[in-house]
Scaffold this motif. Sequence first.
Motif, PDB file in Angstrom:
ATOM      1  N   ARG A 141       0.831  -1.196   0.000  1.00  0.00           N
ATOM      2  CA  ARG A 141       0.000   0.000   0.000  1.00  0.00           C
ATOM      3  C   ARG A 141       0.867   1.247   0.000  1.00  0.00           C
ATOM      4  N   LYS A 142       0.197   2.384  -0.258  1.00  0.00           N
ATOM      5  CA  LYS A 142       0.838   3.670  -0.044  1.00  0.00           C
ATOM      6  C   LYS A 142       1.129   3.834   1.448  1.00  0.00           C
ATOM      7  N   PRO A 143       2.254   4.412   1.827  1.00  0.00           N
ATOM      8  CA  PRO A 143       3.219   5.128   0.992  1.00  0.00           C
ATOM      9  C   PRO A 143       4.415   4.315   0.543  1.00  0.00           C
ATOM     10  N   HIS A 144       4.336   2.980   0.562  1.00  0.00           N
ATOM     11  CA  HIS A 144       5.496   2.165   0.199  1.00  0.00           C
ATOM     12  C   HIS A 144       5.834   2.346  -1.276  1.00  0.00           C
ATOM     13  N   TYR A 148       3.613   2.222  -5.696  1.00  0.00           N
ATOM     14  CA  TYR A 148       3.598   3.174  -6.818  1.00  0.00           C
ATOM     15  C   TYR A 148       4.263   2.544  -8.047  1.00  0.00           C
ATOM     16  N   ASN A 149       5.358   1.830  -7.806  1.00  0.00           N
ATOM     17  CA  ASN A 149       6.090   1.245  -8.930  1.00  0.00           C
ATOM     18  C   ASN A 149       5.307   0.138  -9.623  1.00  0.00           C
ATOM     19  N   LYS A 173       3.905  12.968  -0.655  1.00  0.00           N
ATOM     20  CA  LYS A 173       5.352  13.095  -0.490  1.00  0.00           C
ATOM     21  C   LYS A 173       6.074  11.846  -0.992  1.00  0.00           C
ATOM     22  N   ALA A 174       5.495  10.683  -0.762  1.00  0.00           N
ATOM     23  CA  ALA A 174       6.113   9.444  -1.235  1.00  0.00           C
ATOM     24  C   ALA A 174       6.168   9.410  -2.760  1.00  0.00           C
ATOM     25  N   GLY A 179       9.782  10.917  -8.029  1.00  0.00           N
ATOM     26  CA  GLY A 179       9.862  11.737  -9.236  1.00  0.00           C
ATOM     27  C   GLY A 179       8.526  12.038  -9.880  1.00  0.00           C
ATOM     28  N   ILE A 180       7.440  11.701  -9.177  1.00  0.00           N
ATOM     29  CA  ILE A 180       6.089  11.967  -9.665  1.00  0.00           C
ATOM     30  C   ILE A 180       5.648  13.340  -9.159  1.00  0.00           C
ATOM     31  N   ASP A 181       4.989  14.109  -9.999  1.00  0.00           N
ATOM     32  CA  ASP A 181       4.441  15.393  -9.567  1.00  0.00           C
ATOM     33  C   ASP A 181       3.240  15.119  -8.676  1.00  0.00           C
ATOM     34  N   GLY A 182       3.261  15.636  -7.451  1.00  0.00           N
ATOM     35  CA  GLY A 182       2.197  15.340  -6.504  1.00  0.00           C
ATOM     36  C   GLY A 182       1.331  16.540  -6.181  1.00  0.00           C
ATOM     37  N   ILE A 183       0.037  16.304  -6.043  1.00  0.00           N
ATOM     38  CA  ILE A 183      -0.920  17.328  -5.639  1.00  0.00           C
ATOM     39  C   ILE A 183      -1.687  16.798  -4.433  1.00  0.00           C
TER      40      ILE A 183
END
Length: 201
Positions: A141-144, A148-149, A173-174, A179-183
């Motif tokens: 799960r997030k934020p691991h 994301y990968n 933040k994770a 390198g992902i743009d986060g909102i």
Amino acid sequence: MIKAIIFDLGGVLIDWNPRLLYRKIFSNEEQITYFLDNVCTPDWNEEQDAGRSLADGTELLVKQHPDHEANIRAFYGRWTEMLGGEIKGTVELFNQLRNDERYKLYALTNWSAETFVSAEQEYPFLKQFDGVVVSGVEKTRKPHPEFYNILLNRYNLKADETVFIDDNLRNVKAAVDLGIDGIQFTSAEDLKRELKERAIL
């Protein structure tokens, strides 16, 4: 150039809030806060999101807090009562982006595999993503970072060509660390402004 937009679901597109259920059970907000901070905690819920069965999670907690057995069993037994409906403004933005051929849309969600089936039946737009990655299915799960990968690798996405939207700053933040743009989502209005600033809308 942004090519993919990744949405969190609960708190962004779908109003999920345990208080909606527990306001029917407890007599005041202070009692609800105590229960959710000390019994059915976010950390406990995230273990089910990461793949532990609802039954195992429930029985574990009942053994720890037998005096709250009925209230604990209500968490998943009456889980659909925690759903407050779609977040209309965000769904409107989702539909606008879905009709824009420049972007692919994905969902990356911390959600139990068992309860996600009910959500798919309740919210047809969940089937309109180009891909959905559910923590309970993937057993992480997030934020691991590996979660994301999984999405990036499965759909051949480049981190610097994606935007990730989540109401939880920890998860944003994770994503940024990868390198992902986060909102960080706070409201549909603010999200619309953020997307316009990036020339996505």
